[in-house]
Design a protein around this motif. Sequence first.
Motif, PDB file in Angstrom:
ATOM      1  N   ASN A 167      -0.569  19.775  -3.221  1.00  0.00           N
ATOM      2  CA  ASN A 167      -1.898  19.662  -2.594  1.00  0.00           C
ATOM      3  C   ASN A 167      -1.782  19.390  -1.096  1.00  0.00           C
ATOM      4  OD1 ASN A 167      -0.810  17.086  -2.897  1.00  0.00           O
ATOM      5  ND2 ASN A 167      -2.796  16.111  -3.207  1.00  0.00           N
ATOM      6  N   TYR A 168      -0.688  19.796  -0.480  1.00  0.00           N
ATOM      7  CA  TYR A 168      -0.381  19.416   0.900  1.00  0.00           C
ATOM      8  C   TYR A 168      -1.131  20.284   1.913  1.00  0.00           C
ATOM      9  CZ  TYR A 168       3.536  16.573  -0.849  1.00  0.00           C
ATOM     10  OH  TYR A 168       4.300  15.627  -1.473  1.00  0.00           O
ATOM     11  N   LEU A 169      -2.318  19.841   2.281  1.00  0.00           N
ATOM     12  CA  LEU A 169      -3.053  20.471   3.376  1.00  0.00           C
ATOM     13  C   LEU A 169      -2.583  19.936   4.720  1.00  0.00           C
ATOM     14  CD1 LEU A 169      -6.562  20.422   1.745  1.00  0.00           C
ATOM     15  CD2 LEU A 169      -5.463  22.467   2.635  1.00  0.00           C
ATOM     16  N   ALA A 170      -2.106  18.695   4.722  1.00  0.00           N
ATOM     17  CA  ALA A 170      -1.599  18.051   5.935  1.00  0.00           C
ATOM     18  C   ALA A 170      -0.178  17.569   5.670  1.00  0.00           C
ATOM     19  CB  ALA A 170      -2.502  16.874   6.324  1.00  0.00           C
ATOM     20  N   GLY A 171       0.481  17.072   6.706  1.00  0.00           N
ATOM     21  CA  GLY A 171       1.807  16.510   6.535  1.00  0.00           C
ATOM     22  C   GLY A 171       1.787  15.334   5.579  1.00  0.00           C
ATOM     23  N   GLU A 172       2.932  15.039   4.993  1.00  0.00           N
ATOM     24  CA  GLU A 172       3.031  13.953   4.016  1.00  0.00           C
ATOM     25  C   GLU A 172       4.252  13.093   4.325  1.00  0.00           C
ATOM     26  OE1 GLU A 172       1.706  11.590   2.134  1.00  0.00           O
ATOM     27  OE2 GLU A 172       0.601  13.275   1.296  1.00  0.00           O
ATOM     28  N   PRO A 173       4.048  11.954   5.018  1.00  0.00           N
ATOM     29  CA  PRO A 173       5.176  11.116   5.425  1.00  0.00           C
ATOM     30  C   PRO A 173       6.048  10.645   4.270  1.00  0.00           C
ATOM     31  CG  PRO A 173       3.196  10.494   6.623  1.00  0.00           C
ATOM     32  CD  PRO A 173       2.773  11.482   5.574  1.00  0.00           C
ATOM     33  N   ILE A 174       5.470  10.349   3.111  1.00  0.00           N
ATOM     34  CA  ILE A 174       6.266   9.822   2.006  1.00  0.00           C
ATOM     35  C   ILE A 174       7.345  10.807   1.584  1.00  0.00           C
ATOM     36  CG2 ILE A 174       6.155   9.263  -0.475  1.00  0.00           C
ATOM     37  CD1 ILE A 174       3.629   7.726   0.042  1.00  0.00           C
ATOM     38  N   THR A 175       7.048  12.090   1.644  1.00  0.00           N
ATOM     39  CA  THR A 175       8.041  13.095   1.275  1.00  0.00           C
ATOM     40  C   THR A 175       8.691  13.738   2.496  1.00  0.00           C
ATOM     41  OG1 THR A 175       6.185  14.646   0.979  1.00  0.00           O
ATOM     42  CG2 THR A 175       7.087  13.614  -0.991  1.00  0.00           C
ATOM     43  N   GLY A 176       8.445  13.181   3.683  1.00  0.00           N
ATOM     44  CA  GLY A 176       9.141  13.611   4.890  1.00  0.00           C
ATOM     45  C   GLY A 176       8.689  14.939   5.455  1.00  0.00           C
ATOM     46  N   LEU A 177       7.416  15.296   5.254  1.00  0.00           N
ATOM     47  CA  LEU A 177       6.910  16.584   5.731  1.00  0.00           C
ATOM     48  C   LEU A 177       5.918  16.377   6.866  1.00  0.00           C
ATOM     49  CD1 LEU A 177       6.343  18.231   2.245  1.00  0.00           C
ATOM     50  CD2 LEU A 177       8.261  18.605   3.799  1.00  0.00           C
ATOM     51  N   ASP A 178       6.132  17.080   7.972  1.00  0.00           N
ATOM     52  CA  ASP A 178       5.260  16.954   9.136  1.00  0.00           C
ATOM     53  C   ASP A 178       3.987  17.790   9.011  1.00  0.00           C
ATOM     54  OD1 ASP A 178       6.960  15.186  10.392  1.00  0.00           O
ATOM     55  OD2 ASP A 178       8.072  16.775  11.426  1.00  0.00           O
ATOM     56  N   MET A 195       0.842  -1.191   0.000  1.00  0.00           N
ATOM     57  CA  MET A 195       0.000   0.000   0.000  1.00  0.00           C
ATOM     58  C   MET A 195       0.884   1.250   0.000  1.00  0.00           C
ATOM     59  SD  MET A 195      -2.800   1.052   2.907  1.00  0.00           S
ATOM     60  CE  MET A 195      -3.961   2.400   2.699  1.00  0.00           C
ATOM     61  N   VAL A 196       0.629   2.119  -0.965  1.00  0.00           N
ATOM     62  CA  VAL A 196       1.253   3.438  -0.985  1.00  0.00           C
ATOM     63  C   VAL A 196       0.170   4.424  -0.577  1.00  0.00           C
ATOM     64  CG1 VAL A 196       2.408   5.191  -2.370  1.00  0.00           C
ATOM     65  CG2 VAL A 196       2.836   2.759  -2.818  1.00  0.00           C
ATOM     66  N   HIS A 197       0.279   4.964   0.621  1.00  0.00           N
ATOM     67  CA  HIS A 197      -0.760   5.832   1.172  1.00  0.00           C
ATOM     68  C   HIS A 197      -0.238   7.254   1.276  1.00  0.00           C
ATOM     69  CE1 HIS A 197      -3.252   7.876   4.151  1.00  0.00           C
ATOM     70  NE2 HIS A 197      -4.192   6.990   3.914  1.00  0.00           N
ATOM     71  N   CYS A 198      -0.960   8.187   0.662  1.00  0.00           N
ATOM     72  CA  CYS A 198      -0.603   9.598   0.706  1.00  0.00           C
ATOM     73  C   CYS A 198      -1.662  10.348   1.502  1.00  0.00           C
ATOM     74  CB  CYS A 198      -0.504  10.172  -0.702  1.00  0.00           C
ATOM     75  SG  CYS A 198       0.502   9.176  -1.827  1.00  0.00           S
ATOM     76  N   ASN A 199      -1.245  11.114   2.463  1.00  0.00           N
ATOM     77  CA  ASN A 199      -2.187  11.835   3.320  1.00  0.00           C
ATOM     78  C   ASN A 199      -3.031  12.840   2.556  1.00  0.00           C
ATOM     79  OD1 ASN A 199      -1.439  10.489   5.610  1.00  0.00           O
ATOM     80  ND2 ASN A 199      -0.676  12.285   6.697  1.00  0.00           N
ATOM     81  N   ASN A 200      -2.492  13.356   1.455  1.00  0.00           N
ATOM     82  CA  ASN A 200      -3.167  14.426   0.728  1.00  0.00           C
ATOM     83  C   ASN A 200      -3.663  13.931  -0.622  1.00  0.00           C
ATOM     84  OD1 ASN A 200      -2.513  16.946   2.485  1.00  0.00           O
ATOM     85  ND2 ASN A 200      -0.587  15.819   2.338  1.00  0.00           N
ATOM     86  N   GLY A 201      -4.965  14.032  -0.812  1.00  0.00           N
ATOM     87  CA  GLY A 201      -5.570  13.576  -2.045  1.00  0.00           C
ATOM     88  C   GLY A 201      -6.234  14.709  -2.805  1.00  0.00           C
ATOM     89  N   ALA A 202      -7.571  14.666  -2.874  1.00  0.00           N
ATOM     90  CA  ALA A 202      -8.310  15.581  -3.746  1.00  0.00           C
ATOM     91  C   ALA A 202      -8.894  16.791  -3.023  1.00  0.00           C
ATOM     92  CB  ALA A 202      -9.423  14.810  -4.455  1.00  0.00           C
ATOM     93  N   SER A 203      -8.548  17.019  -1.768  1.00  0.00           N
ATOM     94  CA  SER A 203      -9.149  18.135  -1.032  1.00  0.00           C
ATOM     95  C   SER A 203      -8.778  19.490  -1.617  1.00  0.00           C
ATOM     96  CB  SER A 203      -8.739  18.079   0.445  1.00  0.00           C
ATOM     97  OG  SER A 203      -9.292  16.958   1.075  1.00  0.00           O
ATOM     98  N   GLU A 204      -7.520  19.678  -1.998  1.00  0.00           N
ATOM     99  CA  GLU A 204      -7.116  20.956  -2.576  1.00  0.00           C
ATOM    100  C   GLU A 204      -7.763  21.159  -3.946  1.00  0.00           C
ATOM    101  OE1 GLU A 204      -4.840  24.634  -2.829  1.00  0.00           O
ATOM    102  OE2 GLU A 204      -5.853  23.438  -1.315  1.00  0.00           O
ATOM    103  N   LEU A 205      -7.887  20.091  -4.702  1.00  0.00           N
ATOM    104  CA  LEU A 205      -8.595  20.155  -5.979  1.00  0.00           C
ATOM    105  C   LEU A 205     -10.042  20.587  -5.766  1.00  0.00           C
ATOM    106  CD1 LEU A 205      -8.501  19.473  -9.079  1.00  0.00           C
ATOM    107  CD2 LEU A 205      -9.288  17.191  -8.437  1.00  0.00           C
ATOM    108  N   LEU A 237      -4.551  18.432 -11.017  1.00  0.00           N
ATOM    109  CA  LEU A 237      -4.830  17.001 -11.089  1.00  0.00           C
ATOM    110  C   LEU A 237      -3.547  16.198 -10.942  1.00  0.00           C
ATOM    111  CD1 LEU A 237      -7.148  15.060 -11.339  1.00  0.00           C
ATOM    112  CD2 LEU A 237      -7.036  15.267 -13.827  1.00  0.00           C
ATOM    113  N   TYR A 238      -2.472  16.657 -11.560  1.00  0.00           N
ATOM    114  CA  TYR A 238      -1.180  15.994 -11.391  1.00  0.00           C
ATOM    115  C   TYR A 238      -0.751  16.011  -9.927  1.00  0.00           C
ATOM    116  CZ  TYR A 238       0.118  15.561 -16.392  1.00  0.00           C
ATOM    117  OH  TYR A 238       0.199  15.201 -17.713  1.00  0.00           O
ATOM    118  N   SER A 239      -1.056  17.091  -9.205  1.00  0.00           N
ATOM    119  CA  SER A 239      -0.628  17.180  -7.807  1.00  0.00           C
ATOM    120  C   SER A 239      -1.311  16.105  -6.957  1.00  0.00           C
ATOM    121  CB  SER A 239      -0.914  18.573  -7.242  1.00  0.00           C
ATOM    122  OG  SER A 239      -2.281  18.747  -6.909  1.00  0.00           O
ATOM    123  N   VAL A 240      -2.530  15.715  -7.329  1.00  0.00           N
ATOM    124  CA  VAL A 240      -3.214  14.635  -6.610  1.00  0.00           C
ATOM    125  C   VAL A 240      -2.426  13.338  -6.743  1.00  0.00           C
ATOM    126  CG1 VAL A 240      -5.343  13.277  -6.452  1.00  0.00           C
ATOM    127  CG2 VAL A 240      -5.467  15.718  -6.952  1.00  0.00           C
TER     128      VAL A 240
END
Length: 534
Positions: free
Chosen positions: A373-384, A318-328, A408-411
């Motif tokens: 699209n980073y509204l929250a931290g993103e562990p995959i890219t090391g951002l809190d 599983m590749v899980h990203c905290n940030n999805g389509a909210s910014e879109l 859309l690419y940012s999602v």
Amino acid sequence: MNDSEHETAAAVIAAGRATLGIELGSTRIKACLIGDDPTVVLATGSHEWENQFEERSWTYSLDSVWEGLQAAYADLASDVQQRFGHPIVSLKSIGISAMMHGYLAFGAEDNLLVPFRTWRNTSTGVASRQLSDLFGVNIPLRWSIAHLHQAVLDEEAHVPDVNFVTTLAGYVHWQLTGRKVVGIGDASGMFPIDPATHDYDSGMLARYEENSGQWLRGRSLKDVFPTVLVAGEHGGDLHPQGAALLDLTGTLQSGAPMCPPEGDAGTGMVATNSVAARTGNVSAGTSIFAMIVLERPLASAHHEIDVVTTPAGKPVAMVHCNNGASELAAWANLFARFAQAAGTQLDTDAVYDILFREVLEGEANAGGLLAYNYLAGEPITGLDEGRPLVVRTPDSRFTLANFMRSQLYSVYGTLALGMQLLAEESVSVDTMFAHGGMFRTAGVAQQMLAGALGVPVAVAESASEGGAWGMAVLAAFMVSDADGDLESYLRDDVFGAAQLEIVSPRPADVAGFAEYLAHYRDGLAIEKAAIAAL
């Protein structure tokens, strides 16, 4: 639905043969009712809700959980009454699903000890690193054991009183049935699972108790977690208090059998028929994640990749990203308001349709625009933490088409970074199935995803129904006469005649997204600077 089908559906509901699936997503609680044919949705209901950021922590109150569940069920019941002229009196089976991970800790008197900490929180870095080293597998920041261990490390006052820790789906199921159980897919986001025993890994439990379990005071960590069940097992029955909690009118009777509660990852796999080896799916919502059922174990641990399971217990990368389509969605709302201010009323689907059609006119590399699209931290890219950004150079082609393509690419950006690691592990998938509301606009998000991942992407007719329908299917499987396992039930009884729209990656999109992703990776320094400055 023709007159004959309508009459049959009404009879199914009146006879108590309908099955209910409910999923508590990040922004919407959705209820879905199916009948004897699991592919036919009889009625739906929903309720929009939103998490709160309180004291630097993402949370939902338990009051909002029940208010939302009751509202979604009432919306469903109203839909049934209007369509078929019958109230829902009894049900054949029920299933509860919710966003995975997080931390719901209860004391000996079943009292909530601290506010619900959701998957979106990234404050568990020290615990995640310690546990990953201890177990030799990746323990993501959002997993329940990471939240629990971080509370231990921080010597939080409530830790000595912890008697039971569960997920949101496990909590709701417990309140409706009285049973502290959880489906294996949801459990795999709490603590590592042994695929041979379909239970929490006993060796890792022992290691934790030996190294950090003093607070347990002689108990096993397994006793603190809910009992693990696999798809098809009986998870308990709706008791009278549970029926009253769900249906405030008192019409719904108790007694319906309930299947094991599952996480949204598991229901996404079911909703896309992605439970067999070499199948995979992408679920896009507030978060976005990809899951591929493994043929063999990964060669090494990666902090970007979780190993979870299907609802039947098969290992999944599983590749899980905290940030999805909210910014879109935020940009879509902005454009909707502009249309309204200009005197044009557009519903949400119409706004997305216009904006997504514009994407097709954009340049393959989004014209040099870059979006995060980073509204929250993103562990995959090391951002809190997160700071949504749009960045361009003076010579970027700043058009609506390129802007929307960059959004859309940012999602897909962070997801693509994680998927590259799976490719290096020689993990293969024949077709990725996609589901979630953003795929309602035919072809566009799907085509862009195919270009981002470099594989064909399929969308089924049920894609927009998503996890609530997948949960209803799991509940139907539990009470079905099917002789086979979940994989064969889905293949033969649910998806045998499914209509799929499959698009293949276009070379120009693949090349354009690769160029965009290279800039996206380099531009993470800008995102880090924004977090530090703002």
